[in-house]
Design an enzyme around this catalytic site. Sequence first.
Site, PDB file in Angstrom:
ATOM      1  N   GLY A   1      33.086  44.652  44.533  1.00  0.00           N
ATOM      2  CA  GLY A   1      33.138  43.329  43.921  1.00  0.00           C
ATOM      3  C   GLY A   1      34.303  42.567  44.513  1.00  0.00           C
TER       4      GLY A   1
ATOM      5  N   MET B   1      38.050  40.390  44.306  1.00  0.00           N
ATOM      6  CA  MET B   1      39.324  40.681  43.642  1.00  0.00           C
ATOM      7  C   MET B   1      39.215  40.305  42.168  1.00  0.00           C
ATOM      8  SD  MET B   1      42.410  39.661  46.208  1.00  0.00           S
ATOM      9  CE  MET B   1      43.746  39.992  45.061  1.00  0.00           C
ATOM     10  N   TYR B   2      39.879  41.004  41.328  1.00  0.00           N
ATOM     11  CA  TYR B   2      39.926  40.794  39.870  1.00  0.00           C
ATOM     12  C   TYR B   2      38.623  41.151  39.149  1.00  0.00           C
ATOM     13  CZ  TYR B   2      43.964  38.057  41.322  1.00  0.00           C
ATOM     14  OH  TYR B   2      45.146  37.653  41.903  1.00  0.00           O
ATOM     15  N   SER B   3      37.696  41.821  39.823  1.00  0.00           N
ATOM     16  CA  SER B   3      36.432  42.146  39.151  1.00  0.00           C
ATOM     17  C   SER B   3      36.569  43.410  38.296  1.00  0.00           C
ATOM     18  CB  SER B   3      35.306  42.306  40.179  1.00  0.00           C
ATOM     19  OG  SER B   3      35.623  43.314  41.110  1.00  0.00           O
TER      20      SER B   3
ATOM     21  N   LYS C   1      37.579  46.599  39.681  1.00  0.00           N
ATOM     22  CA  LYS C   1      37.255  47.805  40.454  1.00  0.00           C
ATOM     23  C   LYS C   1      38.283  48.909  40.176  1.00  0.00           C
ATOM     24  CE  LYS C   1      37.563  45.625  44.383  1.00  0.00           C
ATOM     25  NZ  LYS C   1      37.924  44.288  43.850  1.00  0.00           N
TER      26      LYS C   1
ATOM     27  N   GLU D   1      40.703  50.795  47.197  1.00  0.00           N
ATOM     28  CA  GLU D   1      40.860  49.910  48.366  1.00  0.00           C
ATOM     29  C   GLU D   1      40.240  50.552  49.611  1.00  0.00           C
ATOM     30  OE1 GLU D   1      41.796  46.952  47.885  1.00  0.00           O
ATOM     31  OE2 GLU D   1      43.339  46.885  46.312  1.00  0.00           O
TER      32      GLU D   1
ATOM     33  N   GLN E   1      38.033  49.693  51.557  1.00  0.00           N
ATOM     34  CA  GLN E   1      37.744  48.803  52.698  1.00  0.00           C
ATOM     35  C   GLN E   1      38.857  48.803  53.742  1.00  0.00           C
ATOM     36  OE1 GLN E   1      38.713  47.601  49.708  1.00  0.00           O
ATOM     37  NE2 GLN E   1      40.405  46.223  50.132  1.00  0.00           N
TER      38      GLN E   1
ATOM     39  N   CYS F   1      34.586  33.085  37.718  1.00  0.00           N
ATOM     40  CA  CYS F   1      35.020  32.053  38.668  1.00  0.00           C
ATOM     41  C   CYS F   1      36.138  31.210  38.056  1.00  0.00           C
ATOM     42  CB  CYS F   1      33.848  31.171  39.080  1.00  0.00           C
ATOM     43  SG  CYS F   1      34.354  29.828  40.167  1.00  0.00           S
TER      44      CYS F   1
HETATM   45  P1  ADP Z   1      40.204  44.652  41.133  1.00  0.00           P
HETATM   46  O1  ADP Z   1      40.591  46.091  41.400  1.00  0.00           O
HETATM   47  O2  ADP Z   1      38.715  44.401  41.252  1.00  0.00           O
HETATM   48  O3  ADP Z   1      41.024  43.641  41.901  1.00  0.00           O
HETATM   49  P2  ADP Z   1      41.534  45.053  38.609  1.00  0.00           P
HETATM   50  O4  ADP Z   1      40.900  46.241  37.982  1.00  0.00           O
HETATM   51  O5  ADP Z   1      42.855  45.264  39.303  1.00  0.00           O
HETATM   52  O6  ADP Z   1      40.481  44.363  39.599  1.00  0.00           O
HETATM   53  O7  ADP Z   1      41.800  43.907  37.527  1.00  0.00           O
HETATM   54  C1  ADP Z   1      40.822  43.448  36.639  1.00  0.00           C
HETATM   55  C2  ADP Z   1      41.542  42.566  35.617  1.00  0.00           C
HETATM   56  O8  ADP Z   1      41.963  41.366  36.254  1.00  0.00           O
HETATM   57  C3  ADP Z   1      40.702  42.055  34.469  1.00  0.00           C
HETATM   58  O9  ADP Z   1      40.571  43.014  33.448  1.00  0.00           O
HETATM   59  C4  ADP Z   1      41.531  40.872  33.996  1.00  0.00           C
HETATM   60  O10 ADP Z   1      42.569  41.302  33.142  1.00  0.00           O
HETATM   61  C5  ADP Z   1      42.198  40.378  35.271  1.00  0.00           C
HETATM   62  N1  ADP Z   1      41.686  39.097  35.818  1.00  0.00           N
HETATM   63  C6  ADP Z   1      42.453  38.174  36.465  1.00  0.00           C
HETATM   64  N2  ADP Z   1      41.708  37.138  36.894  1.00  0.00           N
HETATM   65  C7  ADP Z   1      40.433  37.362  36.525  1.00  0.00           C
HETATM   66  C8  ADP Z   1      39.188  36.654  36.679  1.00  0.00           C
HETATM   67  N3  ADP Z   1      39.108  35.498  37.328  1.00  0.00           N
HETATM   68  N4  ADP Z   1      38.062  37.196  36.160  1.00  0.00           N
HETATM   69  C9  ADP Z   1      38.131  38.363  35.505  1.00  0.00           C
HETATM   70  N5  ADP Z   1      39.256  39.087  35.315  1.00  0.00           N
HETATM   71  C10 ADP Z   1      40.407  38.611  35.819  1.00  0.00           C
HETATM   72 ZN    ZN Z   2      32.351  28.562  40.431  1.00  0.00          ZN
END
Ligand code: ADP
Ligand code: ZN
Length: 194
Positions: free
Chosen positions: A15, A17-19, A21, A89, A91, A145
């Site tokens: 996904g 960033m911030y999804s 993962k 990470e 990738q 978004c």
């Molecule tokens: P990833 O590893 O995919 O970057 P993380 O597991 O580190 O994601 O972080 C997910 C957290 O990021 C969510 O639980 C939320 O607290 C935060 N977050 C920040 N911005 C967003 C956003 N735009 N949509 C959803 N969650 C977000």
């Molecule tokens: Zn949008």
Amino acid sequence: MYGPKDHGWIEVVVGPMYSGKSEELIRRTKRAKIARQKVQVFKPEIDNRFSKNDVVSHSGDKTCAIAVKSSKELFESVHKDTDVIGVDEVQFFDEGIVEVIIKLADSNKRVICAGLDMDFKGEPFGPISKILAVAEFVDKIGAICMVCGNPATRTQRLINGRPARYSDPIVLIGATESYEARCRKCHIIPREEE
Ligand code: ADP
Ligand code: ZN
């Protein structure tokens, strides 16, 4: 999906960033540990975002991780009796990571990979396409978004607050860079002429 018995497998969580993962990788490995499985989590050494010896999510969850320089080092660091291997990470690893995770799954280990599916240009990120192809289980998760609130599938790169261009170098000295989760419509990549 608690742990391997007579064969291993590959799970992938992708996904933008911030999804979530890292959160998901932490959740899955935590459950495996509760079930008394032997778990090792790895990450590429370049990702020093928050901590050298942990995987830390944006929401603050964390788990211990071993930072390794290459797929070869990862392979050599796996203990014989490890049941579950997490790779965050993914990738950022070299192409050799594909063979390594296949070998680990073939030797009865459950391998959980988390990583970005696309780079900031919306193109497949490093070895991820091959990993998605060979995995038994794939979860593509989304963020929200930051512009419109729709499901976000992409990572917007911003340089000094403006959308990064297609041709912008990966490392920009002296610029302030940030990233936002965005949907297809709000994800902007200006070309040279714009
Ligand atoms: P990833 O590893 O995919 O970057 P993380 O597991 O580190 O994601 O972080 C997910 C957290 O990021 C969510 O639980 C939320 O607290 C935060 N977050 C920040 N911005 C967003 C956003 N735009 N949509 C959803 N969650 C977000
Ligand atoms: Zn949008």
